[in-house]
Design an enzyme around this catalytic site. Structure first.
Site, mmCIF file in Angstrom:
data_model
loop_
_atom_site.group_PDB
_atom_site.id
_atom_site.type_symbol
_atom_site.label_atom_id
_atom_site.label_comp_id
_atom_site.label_asym_id
_atom_site.label_seq_id
_atom_site.Cartn_x
_atom_site.Cartn_y
_atom_site.Cartn_z
ATOM 1 N N LYS A 39 33.308 26.249 121.254
ATOM 2 C CA LYS A 39 33.407 26.844 122.597
ATOM 3 C C LYS A 39 34.360 26.099 123.516
ATOM 4 O O LYS A 39 34.960 26.705 124.409
ATOM 5 C CB LYS A 39 32.020 26.931 123.240
ATOM 6 C CG LYS A 39 31.171 28.037 122.616
ATOM 7 C CD LYS A 39 30.023 28.427 123.517
ATOM 8 C CE LYS A 39 29.285 29.622 122.950
ATOM 9 N NZ LYS A 39 28.494 29.256 121.747
ATOM 10 N N GLU A 41 27.256 32.419 133.018
ATOM 11 C CA GLU A 41 25.855 32.337 132.645
ATOM 12 C C GLU A 41 25.785 31.533 131.350
ATOM 13 O O GLU A 41 26.793 31.342 130.664
ATOM 14 C CB GLU A 41 25.267 33.730 132.404
ATOM 15 C CG GLU A 41 25.610 34.333 131.050
ATOM 16 C CD GLU A 41 27.053 34.794 130.910
ATOM 17 O OE1 GLU A 41 27.727 34.975 131.960
ATOM 18 O OE2 GLU A 41 27.514 34.951 129.770
ATOM 19 N N SER A 94 30.921 26.335 112.983
ATOM 20 C CA SER A 94 31.257 26.507 114.402
ATOM 21 C C SER A 94 30.685 25.431 115.319
ATOM 22 O O SER A 94 31.240 25.164 116.371
ATOM 23 C CB SER A 94 30.795 27.888 114.881
ATOM 24 O OG SER A 94 29.421 28.090 114.605
HETATM 25 C C1 LIG Z 1 27.840 30.200 120.924
HETATM 26 C C2 LIG Z 1 27.912 29.835 119.501
HETATM 27 C C3 LIG Z 1 28.155 30.784 118.482
HETATM 28 C C4 LIG Z 1 28.252 32.263 118.754
HETATM 29 O O1 LIG Z 1 29.352 32.662 119.486
HETATM 30 P P1 LIG Z 1 30.568 33.471 118.848
HETATM 31 O O2 LIG Z 1 31.290 33.966 120.040
HETATM 32 O O3 LIG Z 1 29.987 34.580 118.010
HETATM 33 O O4 LIG Z 1 31.344 32.520 118.025
HETATM 34 C C5 LIG Z 1 28.289 30.352 117.178
HETATM 35 N N1 LIG Z 1 28.151 29.047 116.853
HETATM 36 C C6 LIG Z 1 27.916 28.108 117.797
HETATM 37 C C7 LIG Z 1 27.780 26.695 117.352
HETATM 38 C C8 LIG Z 1 27.786 28.459 119.146
HETATM 39 O O5 LIG Z 1 27.532 27.514 120.070
#
Ligand SMILES: *Cc1c(COP(=O)(O)O)cnc(C)c1O
Length: 399
Positions: free
Chosen positions: A94, A116, A383
């Site tokens: 993010k 938010e 992610s």
């Molecule tokens: C917020 C988040 C997601 C989901 O968001 P996407 O927009 O679908 O990528 C996925 N993995 C992590 C670690 C997150 O913090």
């Protein structure tokens, strides 16, 4: 890089039939101004240099590609690799778009960035980016989430953002969106609403995609340098879809690279407790754009659920809807149980604790690998890291 896809959306913000600006005219003018400023600013060396320097020295990019040898051996079949977005500063992908959005807000002379947050991941990344860029930040969060996500709440406070508890309605994400949005429309000329994924009205699905595309640009080069070929499969979890589109974009023209987005099946697709929007949703409108949505017969979004709060969204990014319809990307689901198994397996075999969101993609990769020969490669977007999830998992599994 995938020019035909980068030329999307069209000037009205549509990816095929999805996206657009389903908003009142006065807000449309503001969104068009953001789009025009983005187009102007992103071409400048000053903006690009500042962003690239922050990616390198602040976030720690490029994030490595890691071959998960022990996991691959245990699962059998194809080799599994990870793009380590979990190693980024603030712990997830993010920060890539939060830095872009905070910088753009500063370049546009905005006085305050608003958003938010649900579990607090977007809030923490945005609060860090705003502290760094030097712009006021205000995050709206439901009271129930505040009670649940204590470490992230504390982080946001330490980082200096104004945290607004939301006490109305469900006291969770949906009402936090409404509350933050009400504050935003008080002065949209001076405020900037920083959306946390590739969702919302145009230009956000496009801008957030562009900021996240660094993930795939790096991965394509790194994988080729490391393995002498491109991966056969890319996998990523899909909530709103930002980490997935970030990985996929650089590979969209590579016909031999198959792409799989992984949605949360929660407690089962035959129960109401899931958030498998692309798998079971229908076309509709939500939060200012058109997309697949899990909705009732009146077109209201259904209450959705996932063990990973970051995947818990009844809509999905418009570009994913388009990529599903043209069958360039396949979408699958993983349920809570499979997610937890992958979470524990990866932790114990590789010493990597994944975010519960990312563990959905890991679980899907483990399933796929078993069906493939050893000369095939799967690249998973890891992610985020799972530090935020450890107390919950330990309690849930009675560790
Ligand atoms: C917020 C988040 C997601 C989901 O968001 P996407 O927009 O679908 O990528 C996925 N993995 C992590 C670690 C997150 O913090």
């Amino acid at each position: 890089m995938a020019q035909q896809f980068l030329d999307m959306p069209n000037k009205d913000g549509y990816f095929g039939e999805y996206g657009g600006q389903i908003i009142p005219p006065e807000l449309k003018a503001i969104m068009d101004d953001i789009n025009a400023s983005y187009d102007k600013v992103r071409e400048t060396a000053a903006f690009q240099d500042e962003l690239q320097e922050l990616y390198a020295d602040y976030v720690g990019r490029p994030s490595p590609i890691y071959f998960a040898r022990r996991l691959s051996e245990k699962v059998g079949g194809a080799k599994i690799f990870f793009k380590r977005e979990d190693l980024n500063h603030t712990g997830a992908h993010k920060i890539n778009h939060c830095l872009g959005e905070a910088l753009l807000a500063k370049y546009m002379g905005k006085t305050k960035v608003l958003a938010e947050t649900g579990a607090g991941q977007h809030g923490v990344a945005l609060a860090a980016a705003c502290a760094l860029v030097g712009i006021d930040c205000e995050i709206h969060m439901g009271e129930i989430d505040i009670a649940k996500e204590h470490p992230n709440v504390t982080r946001m406070k330490v980082l200096g953002c104004k945290l607004v508890p939301v006490t109305r309605g469900t006291k969770t994400l949906k009402d936090a969106v409404d509350s933050a949005f009400e504050e935003y429309v008080k002065d949209p000329v001076n405020f900037f609403y920083a959306i946390g994924s590739v969702v919302g009205p145009h230009p956000f699905p496009r801008m957030v995609r562009d900021f996240q595309s660094i993930v795939g640009i790096e991965a394509r080069e790194q994988f080729q340098a490391k393995q002498g070929c491109l991966p056969d499969y890319l996998m990523a979890c899909v909530g709103g879809g930002s980490n997935a589109i970030g990985l996929f974009t650089a590979f969209l023209d590579d016909e031999n690279v198959q792409m799989i987005g992984v949605e949360p099946a929660g407690k089962g697709l035959d129960t109401p407790d899931h958030a498998a929007t692309l798998t079971l949703g229908t076309k509709g409108g939500l939060h200012g754009f058109e997309c697949y949505i899990l909705q009732n017969s009146e077109g209201e979004p259904l209450p959705v659920y996932s063990i990973a709060s970051g995947l818990d969204y009844p809509g999905v990014g418009p570009q994913h809807c388009y990529l599903k319809d043209i069958e360039r990307v396949q979408y699958e689901t993983i349920d809570d149980k499979e997610c937890l198994e992958a979470f524990m397996t990866l932790s114990r075999l590789e010493g990597i604790i994944p975010a519960l969101e990312s563990a959905h993609a890991v679980a899907a990769a483990m399933k796929l690998a078993q069906t493939l020969p050893a000369d095939k490669n799967i690249l998973v977007n890891l992610s985020g890291r799972g530090d935020k999830d450890i107390d919950f998992v330990a309690e849930y599994l009675s560790l």
